[in-house]
Design a protein around this motif. Structure first.
Motif, PDB file in Angstrom:
ATOM      1  N   LEU A 152      22.792 -50.685  -6.697  1.00 55.86           N
ATOM      2  CA  LEU A 152      22.329 -49.344  -6.349  1.00 55.86           C
ATOM      3  C   LEU A 152      22.419 -48.410  -7.554  1.00 55.86           C
ATOM      4  O   LEU A 152      21.541 -47.562  -7.760  1.00 55.86           O
ATOM      5  N   SER A 153      23.459 -48.598  -8.367  1.00 52.90           N
ATOM      6  CA  SER A 153      23.594 -47.798  -9.591  1.00 52.90           C
ATOM      7  C   SER A 153      22.454 -48.087 -10.563  1.00 52.90           C
ATOM      8  O   SER A 153      21.963 -47.186 -11.250  1.00 52.90           O
ATOM      9  N   GLY A 154      22.025 -49.356 -10.618  1.00 54.69           N
ATOM     10  CA  GLY A 154      20.896 -49.709 -11.474  1.00 54.69           C
ATOM     11  C   GLY A 154      19.613 -49.031 -11.026  1.00 54.69           C
ATOM     12  O   GLY A 154      18.822 -48.565 -11.854  1.00 54.69           O
ATOM     13  N   THR A 155      19.416 -48.958  -9.708  1.00 48.50           N
ATOM     14  CA  THR A 155      18.252 -48.250  -9.175  1.00 48.50           C
ATOM     15  C   THR A 155      18.286 -46.784  -9.593  1.00 48.50           C
ATOM     16  O   THR A 155      17.272 -46.204 -10.024  1.00 48.50           O
ATOM     17  N   PHE A 156      19.465 -46.176  -9.477  1.00 50.30           N
ATOM     18  CA  PHE A 156      19.631 -44.772  -9.848  1.00 50.30           C
ATOM     19  C   PHE A 156      19.416 -44.567 -11.347  1.00 50.30           C
ATOM     20  O   PHE A 156      18.737 -43.619 -11.769  1.00 50.30           O
ATOM     21  N   ALA A 157      19.972 -45.467 -12.164  1.00 50.84           N
ATOM     22  CA  ALA A 157      19.839 -45.338 -13.622  1.00 50.84           C
ATOM     23  C   ALA A 157      18.379 -45.438 -14.050  1.00 50.84           C
ATOM     24  O   ALA A 157      17.928 -44.687 -14.925  1.00 50.84           O
ATOM     25  N   CYS A 158      17.631 -46.353 -13.436  1.00 50.25           N
ATOM     26  CA  CYS A 158      16.200 -46.459 -13.759  1.00 50.25           C
ATOM     27  C   CYS A 158      15.482 -45.161 -13.412  1.00 50.25           C
ATOM     28  O   CYS A 158      14.650 -44.672 -14.180  1.00 50.25           O
ATOM     29  N   GLY A 159      15.802 -44.609 -12.253  1.00 47.12           N
ATOM     30  CA  GLY A 159      15.172 -43.357 -11.857  1.00 47.12           C
ATOM     31  C   GLY A 159      15.491 -42.215 -12.803  1.00 47.12           C
ATOM     32  O   GLY A 159      14.629 -41.377 -13.102  1.00 47.12           O
ATOM     33  N   MET A 160      16.722 -42.179 -13.303  1.00 49.04           N
ATOM     34  CA  MET A 160      17.138 -41.082 -14.179  1.00 49.04           C
ATOM     35  C   MET A 160      16.457 -41.118 -15.544  1.00 49.04           C
ATOM     36  O   MET A 160      16.406 -40.105 -16.239  1.00 49.04           O
ATOM     37  N   THR A 161      15.921 -42.274 -15.942  1.00 50.24           N
ATOM     38  CA  THR A 161      15.206 -42.314 -17.219  1.00 50.24           C
ATOM     39  C   THR A 161      13.954 -41.436 -17.177  1.00 50.24           C
ATOM     40  O   THR A 161      13.462 -41.004 -18.222  1.00 50.24           O
ATOM     41  N   PHE A 162      13.476 -41.139 -15.976  1.00 51.70           N
ATOM     42  CA  PHE A 162      12.287 -40.285 -15.863  1.00 51.70           C
ATOM     43  C   PHE A 162      12.621 -38.809 -16.092  1.00 51.70           C
ATOM     44  O   PHE A 162      11.735 -37.949 -15.976  1.00 51.70           O
ATOM     45  N   MET A 163      13.895 -38.529 -16.413  1.00 54.16           N
ATOM     46  CA  MET A 163      14.230 -37.190 -16.923  1.00 54.16           C
ATOM     47  C   MET A 163      13.451 -36.897 -18.201  1.00 54.16           C
ATOM     48  O   MET A 163      13.344 -35.748 -18.629  1.00 54.16           O
ATOM     49  N   PHE A 164      12.903 -37.945 -18.803  1.00 57.05           N
ATOM     50  CA  PHE A 164      12.058 -37.791 -19.996  1.00 57.05           C
ATOM     51  C   PHE A 164      10.946 -36.767 -19.740  1.00 57.05           C
ATOM     52  O   PHE A 164      10.573 -36.004 -20.633  1.00 57.05           O
ATOM     53  N   PHE A 165      10.431 -36.734 -18.504  1.00 58.77           N
ATOM     54  CA  PHE A 165       9.349 -35.812 -18.175  1.00 58.77           C
ATOM     55  C   PHE A 165       9.801 -34.353 -18.223  1.00 58.77           C
ATOM     56  O   PHE A 165       8.967 -33.454 -18.319  1.00 58.77           O
ATOM     57  N   ARG A 166      11.107 -34.116 -18.149  1.00 59.10           N
ATOM     58  CA  ARG A 166      11.625 -32.751 -18.206  1.00 59.10           C
ATOM     59  C   ARG A 166      12.026 -32.344 -19.623  1.00 59.10           C
ATOM     60  O   ARG A 166      12.449 -31.209 -19.842  1.00 59.10           O
ATOM     61  N   SER A 167      11.903 -33.257 -20.563  1.00 57.79           N
ATOM     62  CA  SER A 167      12.343 -32.984 -21.934  1.00 57.79           C
ATOM     63  C   SER A 167      11.422 -31.982 -22.612  1.00 57.79           C
ATOM     64  O   SER A 167      10.271 -31.772 -22.205  1.00 57.79           O
ATOM     65  N   ASP A 168      11.934 -31.377 -23.667  1.00 57.88           N
ATOM     66  CA  ASP A 168      11.134 -30.437 -24.463  1.00 57.88           C
ATOM     67  C   ASP A 168       9.903 -31.116 -25.045  1.00 57.88           C
ATOM     68  O   ASP A 168       8.854 -30.483 -25.211  1.00 57.88           O
ATOM     69  N   LEU A 169      10.031 -32.398 -25.344  1.00 61.53           N
ATOM     70  CA  LEU A 169       8.915 -33.126 -25.941  1.00 61.53           C
ATOM     71  C   LEU A 169       7.693 -33.113 -25.032  1.00 61.53           C
ATOM     72  O   LEU A 169       6.554 -33.033 -25.495  1.00 61.53           O
ATOM     73  N   CYS A 170       7.925 -33.170 -23.734  1.00 59.43           N
ATOM     74  CA  CYS A 170       6.812 -33.156 -22.783  1.00 59.43           C
ATOM     75  C   CYS A 170       6.385 -31.748 -22.399  1.00 59.43           C
ATOM     76  O   CYS A 170       5.317 -31.575 -21.799  1.00 59.43           O
ATOM     77  N   ASN A 171       7.204 -30.744 -22.701  1.00 59.08           N
ATOM     78  CA  ASN A 171       6.946 -29.426 -22.128  1.00 59.08           C
ATOM     79  C   ASN A 171       6.825 -28.262 -23.112  1.00 59.08           C
ATOM     80  O   ASN A 171       6.043 -27.343 -22.867  1.00 59.08           O
ATOM     81  N   SER A 172       7.584 -28.265 -24.197  1.00 58.42           N
ATOM     82  CA  SER A 172       7.630 -27.029 -24.984  1.00 58.42           C
ATOM     83  C   SER A 172       7.579 -27.197 -26.499  1.00 58.42           C
ATOM     84  O   SER A 172       7.522 -26.196 -27.215  1.00 58.42           O
ATOM     85  N   VAL A 173       7.608 -28.400 -27.006  1.00 59.77           N
ATOM     86  CA  VAL A 173       7.570 -28.579 -28.456  1.00 59.77           C
ATOM     87  C   VAL A 173       6.220 -28.144 -29.020  1.00 59.77           C
ATOM     88  O   VAL A 173       6.140 -27.531 -30.091  1.00 59.77           O
ATOM     89  N   PHE A 174       5.140 -28.445 -28.275  1.00 58.85           N
ATOM     90  CA  PHE A 174       3.795 -28.080 -28.701  1.00 58.85           C
ATOM     91  C   PHE A 174       3.280 -26.911 -27.855  1.00 58.85           C
ATOM     92  O   PHE A 174       3.765 -26.686 -26.742  1.00 58.85           O
ATOM     93  N   PRO A 175       2.299 -26.172 -28.365  1.00 64.69           N
ATOM     94  CA  PRO A 175       1.792 -25.013 -27.614  1.00 64.69           C
ATOM     95  C   PRO A 175       1.329 -25.365 -26.206  1.00 64.69           C
ATOM     96  O   PRO A 175       1.563 -24.621 -25.262  1.00 64.69           O
TER      97      PRO A 175
END
Length: 208
Positions: A152-175
């Motif tokens: 179950l922890s592995g399932t959760f850890a895989c899901g948490m990698t999608f925090m990438f979508f909340r990173s500055d790289l996806c949201n605010s580094v570029f205009p």
């Protein structure tokens, strides 16, 4: 108490043990591929300082009016450097992020995604080995509970990698920028399903 019953005696049942081994083995392959892949997401962005690599090697404005649309494939630890024209963003070579890049986007959400990706790979190795010796050892109730918790922890850890979508790289580094899931992300979703399948096999079918 753990009891060794002999090699390939399947004390918890041959079908159950084989199913768990296949689920954890497939989860290991999918998780590892996704974490080391350079195609977890596709970043679409506009820039007036050149393509993805150029934007970080010379992070200065060239021409306020000269914005160009770019795409680049990104992973947790690598990105896909195009072999030729920037338009062919999906044809290239995986390379690691340079320090000049990480100085601009290595913030909390980015590091959380990378950290959980590493944890997911570690857990997948542990659970696969655990499932492998399931064919010759009769587990007690606490060992079964620990195995279920790890899955179950592995399932959760895989899901948490999608925090990438909340990173500055996806949201605010570029205009203007947006990320969408790429092949590595889709495989990671499949890996999460396999992790959860292993969890269900453990809690529903494995008995002390």
């Amino acid at each position: 108490m753990t009891n060794f019953t002999g090699i390939c005696t399947f004390p918890h049942g041959g079908m159950i043990s084989t199913g768990l081994l296949l689920a954890t083995g497939a989860a290991l392959a999918a998780t590892t591929y996704s974490v080391v892949s350079c195609r977890l997401v596709v970043l679409s962005f506009i820039s007036n300082t050149g393509n993805f690599e150029d934007s970080f090697s010379r992070f200065t404005q060239i021409n306020q009016e000269d914005f160009t649309q770019y795409k680049v494939a990104l992973g947790l630890f690598q990105w896909l450097r195009p072999n030729g024209d920037d338009a062919n963003w999906d044809d290239g070579t995986c390379v690691g992020y340079q320090q000049s890049m990480k100085d601009h986007f290595a913030e909390t959400d980015f590091e959380i995604a990378r950290g959980f990706g590493s944890i997911a790979v570690l857990l997948s190795v542990i659970t696969f080995l655990w499932a492998g010796i399931n064919s010759c050892i009769a587990w007690n109730v606490w060992q079964i509970i620990i195995l279920a918790f790890l899955l179950l922890s592995g399932t959760f850890a895989c899901g948490m990698t999608f925090m990438f979508f909340r990173s500055d790289l996806c949201n605010s580094v570029f205009p203007e920028s947006t990320c969408r899931i790429d092949e590595g992300g889709l495989i990671l979703v499949a890996g999460s399903i396999l992790w959860f399948a292993g969890f269900l096999i453990t809690v529903l079918f494995i008995r002390p």
